[in-house]
Motif scaffolding. Structure first.
Motif, PDB file in Angstrom:
ATOM      1  N   ILE C 380      54.299 135.924  85.491  1.00  4.93           N
ATOM      2  CA  ILE C 380      55.278 135.267  86.363  1.00  4.93           C
ATOM      3  C   ILE C 380      55.090 133.755  86.331  1.00  4.93           C
ATOM      4  O   ILE C 380      56.039 132.984  86.215  1.00  4.93           O
ATOM      5  CB  ILE C 380      55.138 135.801  87.809  1.00  4.93           C
ATOM      6  N   ASP C 381      53.822 133.329  86.357  1.00  5.01           N
ATOM      7  CA  ASP C 381      53.547 131.902  86.319  1.00  5.01           C
ATOM      8  C   ASP C 381      54.087 131.281  85.041  1.00  5.01           C
ATOM      9  O   ASP C 381      54.693 130.214  85.060  1.00  5.01           O
ATOM     10  CB  ASP C 381      52.037 131.690  86.408  1.00  5.01           C
ATOM     11  N   SER C 404      62.595 138.597  87.279  1.00  7.16           N
ATOM     12  CA  SER C 404      63.063 139.368  88.431  1.00  7.16           C
ATOM     13  C   SER C 404      62.585 140.809  88.345  1.00  7.16           C
ATOM     14  O   SER C 404      62.289 141.435  89.359  1.00  7.16           O
ATOM     15  CB  SER C 404      64.590 139.323  88.494  1.00  7.16           C
ATOM     16  N   ILE C 405      62.489 141.339  87.155  1.00  6.48           N
ATOM     17  CA  ILE C 405      62.006 142.721  87.027  1.00  6.48           C
ATOM     18  C   ILE C 405      60.565 142.814  87.517  1.00  6.48           C
ATOM     19  O   ILE C 405      60.186 143.706  88.267  1.00  6.48           O
ATOM     20  CB  ILE C 405      62.105 143.202  85.558  1.00  6.48           C
ATOM     21  N   ILE C 406      59.755 141.818  87.075  1.00  9.54           N
ATOM     22  CA  ILE C 406      58.353 141.864  87.497  1.00  9.54           C
ATOM     23  C   ILE C 406      58.255 141.690  89.006  1.00  9.54           C
ATOM     24  O   ILE C 406      57.515 142.396  89.690  1.00  9.54           O
ATOM     25  CB  ILE C 406      57.541 140.764  86.782  1.00  9.54           C
ATOM     26  N   ARG C 407      59.049 140.782  89.533  1.00  6.26           N
ATOM     27  CA  ARG C 407      58.941 140.508  90.974  1.00  6.26           C
ATOM     28  C   ARG C 407      59.403 141.712  91.794  1.00  6.26           C
ATOM     29  O   ARG C 407      58.766 142.092  92.762  1.00  6.26           O
ATOM     30  CB  ARG C 407      59.796 139.287  91.325  1.00  6.26           C
ATOM     31  N   LYS C 408      60.554 142.262  91.394  1.00  5.12           N
ATOM     32  CA  LYS C 408      61.130 143.307  92.236  1.00  5.12           C
ATOM     33  C   LYS C 408      60.465 144.655  92.041  1.00  5.12           C
ATOM     34  O   LYS C 408      60.558 145.533  92.878  1.00  5.12           O
ATOM     35  CB  LYS C 408      62.632 143.440  91.953  1.00  5.12           C
ATOM     36  N   PHE C 409      59.825 144.855  90.913  1.00  9.90           N
ATOM     37  CA  PHE C 409      59.165 146.145  90.674  1.00  9.90           C
ATOM     38  C   PHE C 409      57.694 145.950  90.417  1.00  9.90           C
ATOM     39  O   PHE C 409      57.096 146.601  89.572  1.00  9.90           O
ATOM     40  CB  PHE C 409      59.855 146.882  89.518  1.00  9.90           C
ATOM     41  N   ARG C 410      57.125 145.006  91.158  1.00  7.21           N
ATOM     42  CA  ARG C 410      55.720 144.655  90.974  1.00  7.21           C
ATOM     43  C   ARG C 410      54.811 145.885  91.083  1.00  7.21           C
ATOM     44  O   ARG C 410      53.823 146.014  90.352  1.00  7.21           O
ATOM     45  CB  ARG C 410      55.343 143.607  92.023  1.00  7.21           C
ATOM     46  N   GLU C 411      55.183 146.820  92.009  1.00  9.79           N
ATOM     47  CA  GLU C 411      54.316 147.972  92.218  1.00  9.79           C
ATOM     48  C   GLU C 411      54.177 148.796  90.939  1.00  9.79           C
ATOM     49  O   GLU C 411      53.123 149.366  90.665  1.00  9.79           O
ATOM     50  CB  GLU C 411      54.821 148.825  93.390  1.00  9.79           C
TER      51      GLU C 411
END
Lengths: 519, 196, 434, 349
Positions: C380-381, C404-411
């Motif tokens: 992300i960084d 956005s995929i990483i952020r929204k589906f971080r779990e």
């Protein structure tokens, strides 16, 4: 063009319209880090290192490609800008091989310098680095594609300055690679410049490869002796050996580039074959002699001829490879002996080479203009070599003293001069070949890299030249030889002249009644 | 430890003890009763006699004649040097027996004695562009400071524990690449645990 | 007879490109004649202005305003480029237009040329669309033959020509300035803006670049009037819109709808997608091609228009609506998207060149079970470091799309790292090979 | 025959003194090492005894450098002038009672039995200063010269009370002849204490000992060659053989001075009960006497050496103060006390 007033880092800057932020900052001593920008080339702003903050713009702007505007407020040192530098450096170093220890650029590498400023001692990059091959891109250039940072300066140089376009980028993304078509290597006469402008160690000169770490080089500012353009150069040497030559920026002479002929011209004088002892032509052909004998012989012979046939029977020949001062000393010395006839060796002539951003002169000696003008000024007239040959044939010239100093393979054209008719002929030079000289005395002179003095290029620009090293063996600087001769002849040499030569810088010296800088 | 009065006299080891550092062995006070000694500015009559003092001084030297000797009788006795002793250099080899050195000149640059001389050339191996064609160390000039070792990015140069370095001519002491690689073969199994 | 106010007129199909006659039969080139007949290019712009047409390429910039940037008193040549380099994953609307109704696109291009007083129109077509290229070339030839293109068109004194250029198949050639470079025959490397194309574009001349769908709308607007166009949809998001529906949906395909339609309708409504495939619940929707930020299933009750999607944190983009059901591994999706971007990054700017490859390697590692804690943060960084640092919007595309995929589906990412493998049976459980 | 015997005697004594000088040198090196917790030369010969030989060979083989600008005559003369007095002094020192050779020749075990032996010693001993001063002057070196100047001042100061310290002994003996002095110490005092001058003239002994250290330029009075200040003092510019001569001279002087000390203050070759008078003319007597003499001498040699490696050098002003303000008065005091005591002795019987 009107001036634009802007603020960079709280400093008021006034620059002409159309200047980029980067150049404006530079003009007041603020250095914005950059890779792809080069003052001699177009700015694609692809390195993203020169981003700065401009008030009113929410994105950082590339300072190399953004023209200044009135009232613009630029900040180059904000946390955001530094963060951007740090981030870009991290990207650069992620796929860089980090082989500084074996990289020839280490020590003068922009990437290295910037990583001191914005790099990190540790890496978050734990992935596999993209490796790229080592490519032979030309007879003198090797490309370590691994180290390339894709600034495309080389590509742009070859398109915009040399106009040859041998290099291009192939592939995409992280696999992008500078490429040369196998059948079209980088052979143009300006090719060496791409090594100079490469900000990292990707393009290396094969000639300099592994020779020396750059921090051991001694740099001497001088002018290039190869052609009448006399480009400003920087001679890098170590332990008395010239290892490479790089251009010095000089808008009046060469801009930012030099040609490869000039870059490797030092080979023409370096190495074996240099004349390093005085040679006297006696019963058993040429034999070595020491300097005192040689100078005494020259003085004695010249005085004898002058006494027997009159001073005007002694002639002198200046050299376009000698400095203005040396030519002037020669002329003054012989004029004071009563000589009236002087000539100048012609420089080898080739056709000039023109490129979109550079031009190589066809006259292959640095000081043609300076020597001609100096000799004219002192002697009042200058004979062509043909005229001099006539005078020799008619017996009106009985002794000739000449400066030489030509490079290997460009010996002074004395075959048709009728030297055998002379009673005495002496020449100061760097090389003798068997075809060579029917001289009575050959004195080992200095190469252009061993001299101190001033030269005037074809555009009339005076430049100071400095000695990189001492002449080999017993060879001496031509100035010193002439001074010794003057002493032996008990001739008075103008104090002004000696003082002028001793007081550097010579370029500021108003050396004749008509010296006027650029013509 | 008894603290001697006065600003001139400092108890041995006091400075280090105050800083909380371990007292060096040579500063450890001899066991036995420590008598407090006072030194007044004026010498006593006994001191003014000088002769007893002279005799005591003389005796303090003579006493050593039969005391334990510190000299190590090399070569019969061999001194055990510490693990991080800095002796003759060696040029390390990699697991394929090739010289590790890549001719980066950093040791030469770091060397304060200017005793290293390298000539670089293109390497015959594909995994590195550059290697040392010649590598010479003037062991006579070397001050064994270990800076070369510190500077080396490839762990290619190391100082061994070999300290008996003798020769009969100066040029014998110019160790070339082969000699330095041989030093590696001789000391291959040595460890330098304190230096890394 | 007028052209229907639709981009997918009945009777046209991608298999048979509409001929000149067929097009003229349904009112084709009427607008062209009208515009030329009026004799005032500004009136074309005004009409488009009234229609509220926004660029269909992705950014949604008002077309009329874009045209108005072109110099009005230009003496030298000026150009209009039709951006037919449709490379966004999940997008196939331009292809249908080019293959089925090439004349409509061509007419739009001609009108655009006239509006901005351009001397030449370029159709830049991606190399992967040979059928479209054939159809377009045929359309240009036909139109030229009857004098709709050429010098002194219809005796109005206006001269225009249209050229077809085919790219070499790079994503980045679809970027405005990258397209110009490629059209010039150079490597498809975007240019630094400013200067904007309207000032210095193709061959250094003022240039406007418009999307195929945008241009296809223009004839309708000119012939029917801007108001009729604006009547469709809501103000600010007017006109018919083509939606490319793909992914885990029962009936994927190209659908035309006014921009009032919500994403959920597009997916579930029988007129459109007809529901998620296999009756699974949707997990995520990417509304505008892979560079648009992903929306979670609960966020899809939003009209698929420019403004609402932006408000929802995504964008309409090229309207390539991709539906992902609950069996989809989002790490895999991110890695796949990032792999695409890594492959397509032009390599000019450093952050994008090095960064996308870096992130791709991280994502691949996570997906294949070799992820380490903290990897997602580094990814992300690095993506954030790319956004805003590059010459062209490609950097943002990667950063937004993948980020956005990483952020929204971080779990899911954390799950991969914890399990050292992919927990989604559809992709098979892959561990790190131990 | 007498001449031949004397010549042999001279040769033996001089050779012996030189050998002892070498031995002294070895002893110095070993002892200094031992005192510093080292071993010292122990490689060459047993206990490194051959080390002085090797050193000589080494020094002889070294380049003999004559610096520019030296006064050549004096420069070459100086080492010899330094060595000669040291060897000459020993000529008057007896190392045994006279022996009778071949039944007819009475041979004193002494090179020359001079009646003014003590005066001879003082006179010849003073000559040694010439070697030093000449060497210092001729070297054309400021350090050498400084060393020479110091040496002169030191000698002048210490000669004085050296002589003074011996006056007491002479007064007791009533003779300047060394044989007489030895003979006068052969009885026992109070039946148990040898009548050595050490006990009869303790003050004189101390003063003479101090003077002896100064005369031999040994620590703590080695100001003329103090290395820390003057490089090497008067012999800075000397090398090879000439340096060896200075070197031998120093150790010969040490040995000679020790012999003198032994003779004058320690009863010389005599031990109570070890004389012709008591043992008769047995063959082993001269040998025993020579051994006793040598032992006593070596004791002083050891003292010289150990003092050098344990005491520190005086400062120049301290040296002068010690000489003039302490030692000279002490020497005079010694004469007065001796005279007074002798007067009292005689008068009281």
């Amino acid at each position: 063009m009107s001036d634009v007033r802007l603020t960079i880092d709280d400093r008021e800057v006034v620059v002409p319209e159309g200047t980029t932020i980067l150049e404006a900052a530079r003009s007041v001593g603020i250095e914005i880090p950059h890779f792809c920008y080069h003052p001699g080339l177009s700015a694609p702003s692809n390195c993203r290192m020169c981003l700065v903050e401009v008030q009113g713009q929410d994105k950082l702007v590339p300072s190399c490609a953004t023209a200044v505007a009135d009232g613009m407020v630029v900040r180059t040192g904000t946390p955001r800008v530094h963060e951007s530098h740090r981030s870009v450096m991290e990207f650069y170093l992620s796929n860089h091989p980090l082989d500084c220890p074996v990289c020839d650029q280490a020590g003068e590498c922009v990437l290295q310098d910037y990583s001191y400023g914005w790099g990190s001692a540790t890496s978050r990059f734990e992935e596999t680095k993209v490796t790229q091959p080592v490519k032979d891109v030309g007879p003198d250039i090797v490309l370590y594609a691994d180290r390339c940072i894709m600034c495309t300066r080389c590509v742009r140089f070859l398109r915009e300055v040399s106009g040859t376009g041998e290099l291009s980028v192939i592939h995409r993304g992280v696999r992008s690679e500078i490429h040369v078509a196998g059948d079209r290597p980088v052979t143009n006469p300006l090719a060496g410049n791409i090594v100079d402008i490469c900000p990292v160690g990707a393009l290396c000169s094969k000639d300099f490869l592994f020779k020396c770490r750059v921090w051991w080089l001694t740099s001497t500012a001088s002018a290039c002796p190869r052609c009448a353009r006399a480009c400003s150069i920087r001679v890098d040497s170590s332990e008395g050996r010239i290892l490479r030559i790089k251009p010095r920026e000089n808008a009046a002479v060469n801009g930012m580039w030099i040609c490869d002929e000039g870059r490797f011209a030092f080979r023409q004088w370096h190495g074996a074959g240099r004349l390093d002892v005085p040679l006297v032509n006696g019963d058993r052909g040429f034999t070595h002699c020491d300097w005192d004998e040689a100078i005494a012989l020259a003085a004695r012979s010249l005085r004898q001829v002058a006494m027997r046939y009159g001073g005007e029977s002694v002639a002198f020949i200046g050299s376009p490879w000698a400095t203005i001062e040396e030519n002037m000393l020669l002329a003054r010395l012989f004029v004071s002996l009563g000589a009236t006839m002087g000539s100048l060796w012609p420089a080898p002539a080739e056709s000039p080479q023109r490129f979109p951003g550079f031009e190589i002169s066809g006259e292959k000696a640095w000081n043609v203009a300076g020597a001609r003008r100096t000799l004219m000024d002192v002697a009042g007239q200058l004979l062509t070599l043909d005229r001099l040959a006539d005078e020799i044939e008619r017996g009106r010239v009985r002794a000739v003293y000449a400066l030489g100093g030509a490079y290997r393979g460009a010996l002074v054209p004395c075959d048709d001069l009728g030297l055998e008719l002379l009673e005495f002929f002496a020449i100061q030079t760097c090389f003798v070949t068997d075809k060579g000289l029917k001289a009575n005395l050959i004195l080992p002179g200095a190469s252009p890299y061993e001299k101190v003095g001033t030269v005037r290029n074809e555009r009339g620009v005076l430049q100071e030249v400095n000695a990189v090293m001492s002449p080999p063996g017993q060879a001496r600087r031509d100035w010193d030889i002439l001074m010794a001769l003057a002493k032996a002849l008990a001739a008075t040499v103008d104090d002004d002249l000696t003082r002028a030569v001793l007081d550097r810088p010579a370029a500021q010296w108003n050396y004749t009644r008509s010296a006027s800088g650029n013509e | 430890m008894t603290h001697l009065p006065g600003p001139i006299f400092n108890a041995p080891g006091r400075a280090t003890a105050d800083r909380g550092l371990p007292t060096p062995a040579y500063d450890t006070p001899r066991p036995g009763p420590q008598k407090e000694k006072r030194l007044s500015a004026r010498p006593t009559f006994f001191q003014r006699l000088i002769v007893p003092g002279l005799l005591r001084t003389w005796w303090s030297g003579v006493r050593h004649i039969w005391q334990k000797k510190l000299t190590v009788q090399w070569p019969e006795q061999v001194r055990e040097v510490s693990d991080n002793y800095r002796g003759v250099h060696r040029l390390n080899k990699d697991d394929r027996g090739r010289m590790k050195c890549v001719a980066c000149f950093l040791c030469q640059t770091a060397c304060p004695a200017n005793c290293i001389r390298i000539e670089a050339g293109p390497s015959p191996w594909p995994d590195r562009p550059k290697y040392a064609v010649r590598f010479t160390i003037d062991e006579l000039r070397c001050v064994f400071c270990g800076m070369c070792e510190e500077a080396c990015p490839e762990d290619a140069i190391e100082l061994t524990r070999i300290y008996s370095l003798v020769g009969t001519r100066r040029d014998e002491m110019l160790f070339d690449k082969e000699q330095l690689l041989t030093m590696y073969d001789l000391t291959r199994d040595e460890k330098h645990p304190l230096r890394w | 007879m007028t052209v229907e106010l639709t981009l997918l007129p009945a009777g046209t199909s991608a298999d048979h490109p509409e001929t000149l006659d067929a097009y003229q039969a349904r009112g084709g080139y009427a607008a062209w004649r009208i515009a030329l007949g009026r004799g005032d290019p500004q009136r074309v712009i005004d009409e488009v202005q009234r229609s509220g047409l926004r660029g269909r390429g992705g950014a949604g910039f008002p077309t009329a305003r874009k045209w108005s940037f072109m110099p009005k008193d230009g003496h030298g040549p000026a150009f209009v480029c039709c951006n037919a380099d449709e490379s966004e994953p999940g997008t196939f609307k331009d292809r249908r237009l080019l293959e089925a109704t090439p004349h409509q696109v061509l007419e739009g291009l001609l009108l655009a040329c006239y509006a901005v007083r351009a001397t030449c129109g370029y159709v830049f077509l991606r190399w992967e669309y040979p059928r479209a290229a054939r159809a377009m070339q045929a359309a240009i030839d036909e139109a030229t033959q009857i004098g709709l293109i050429g010098s002194d068109v219809l005796g109005t004194g206006y001269s225009v020509e249209v050229r077809l250029r085919k790219g070499a198949g790079t994503y980045i050639s679809g970027e405005e300035t990258g397209l110009l470079e490629t059209t010039e025959g150079k490597r498809g490397w975007p240019r630094q803006k400013p200067p904007f194309p309207a000032a210095r574009g193709l061959f250094g001349m003022p240039t406007t670049v418009n999307n195929v769908e945008t241009l296809a709308c223009v004839p309708v607007i000119v012939s029917e009037g801007g108001e009729a166009f604006a009547a469709i949809g809501l103000p600010g998001n007017t006109g018919p819109k083509l939606y490319c529906l793909s992914g885990c949906v029962r009936r994927p395909g190209l659908y035309e709808a006014p921009m009032t339609v919500t994403l959920r309708e597009l997916i579930l409504d029988d007129r459109f997608g007809g529901g998620v495939a296999d009756g699974r619940p949707p997990k995520a929707v990417i509304p505008g091609g892979s560079s648009a930020p992903v929306l979670r299933a609960e966020e899809i009750d939003v009209p698929a228009d420019f403004d609402h999607l932006q408000a929802a944190g995504s964008m309409l983009g090229s309207a390539g609506v991709m539906v992902l059901d609950d069996r989809t591994c989002m790490v895999r999706v991110a890695a796949n998207a990032c792999g695409f971007f890594d492959h397509e990054s032009c390599g000019q700017c450093t952050p994008c060149r090095e960064g996308v490859h870096w992130v791709r390697q991280i994502l691949d590692r996570i997906e294949s079970g070799r992820g380490r804690p903290g990897d997602a943060d580094v990814a992300i960084d690095r993506l954030d470091a790319i956004a805003g640092q590059t010459i062209c919007p490609f950097g943002e595309a990667v950063a937004w799309g993948v980020g956005s995929i990483i952020r929204k589906f971080r779990e899911e990412f954390d799950e991969h790292i914890r399990l050292r493998g992919c927990p989604f049976p559809a992709w098979g459980f892959r561990s790190n090979g131990s | 025959m007498m001449i031949a015997i004397n010549l042999v005697k001279v040769l033996i004594v001089f050779a012996f003194v030189q050998a002892m000088a070498g031995l002294t040198l070895w002893a110095e090196r070993r002892l200094s090492a031992l005192m510093q917790d080292r071993w010292g030369p122990n490689r060459l010969g047993p206990f490194g005894l051959l080390q002085p030989l090797a050193d000589s060979v080494k020094l002889l083989l070294k380049e003999d450098i004559t610096p520019q600008g030296v006064d050549r005559l004096l420069y070459y003369l100086a080492p010899a002038m330094s060595l000669a007095p040291a060897l000459m002094t020993v000529a008057v020192v007896p190392f045994g009672e006279p022996v009778t050779l071949f039944g007819q020749y009475v041979v004193p075990l002494q090179v020359a039995d001079i009646h003014l032996g003590i005066l001879f010693i003082l006179a010849v001993g003073s000559l040694e200063i010439y070697g030093i001063v000449f060497g210092a002057w001729a070297s054309n070196n400021k350090y050498s010269l400084l060393g020479g100047v110091r040496s002169v001042a030191q000698m002048l100061s210490y000669e004085l009370f050296m002589g003074g310290s011996l006056v007491g002994v002479v007064m007791l003996t009533g003779s300047l002849r060394l044989n007489d002095i030895v003979a006068s110490q052969q009885h026992l005092l109070w039946g148990w204490l040898p009548a050595w001058n050490l006990f009869r003239q303790p003050l004189g002994f101390v003063v003479f000992l101090v003077a002896a250290f100064a005369e031999t330029n040994r620590l703590p009075f080695d100001l003329p060659e103090s290395e820390q200040e003057l490089v090497g003092g008067y012999h800075t510019e000397y090398s090879s053989m000439k340096f060896v001569m200075f070197f031998i001279a120093e150790y010969a002087a040490v040995f000679t001075m020790s012999a003198l000390l032994a003779t004058v203050f320690l009863g010389g070759y005599g031990l109570p009960g070890l004389s012709v008078a008591e043992c008769g003319p047995v063959w082993w007597l001269p040998v025993a006497q020579a051994a006793v003499f040598l032992t006593k001498t070596l004791l002083f040699v050891l003292l010289f050496i150990t003092v050098r490696w344990s005491l520190s050098r005086l400062r120049y002003d301290q040296l002068m103060r010690l000489g003039w303000k302490v030692m000279l008065p002490l020497a005079l005091l010694n004469i007065v006390v001796t005279g007074t005591l002798m007067f009292l002795w005689r008068t009281t019987g």
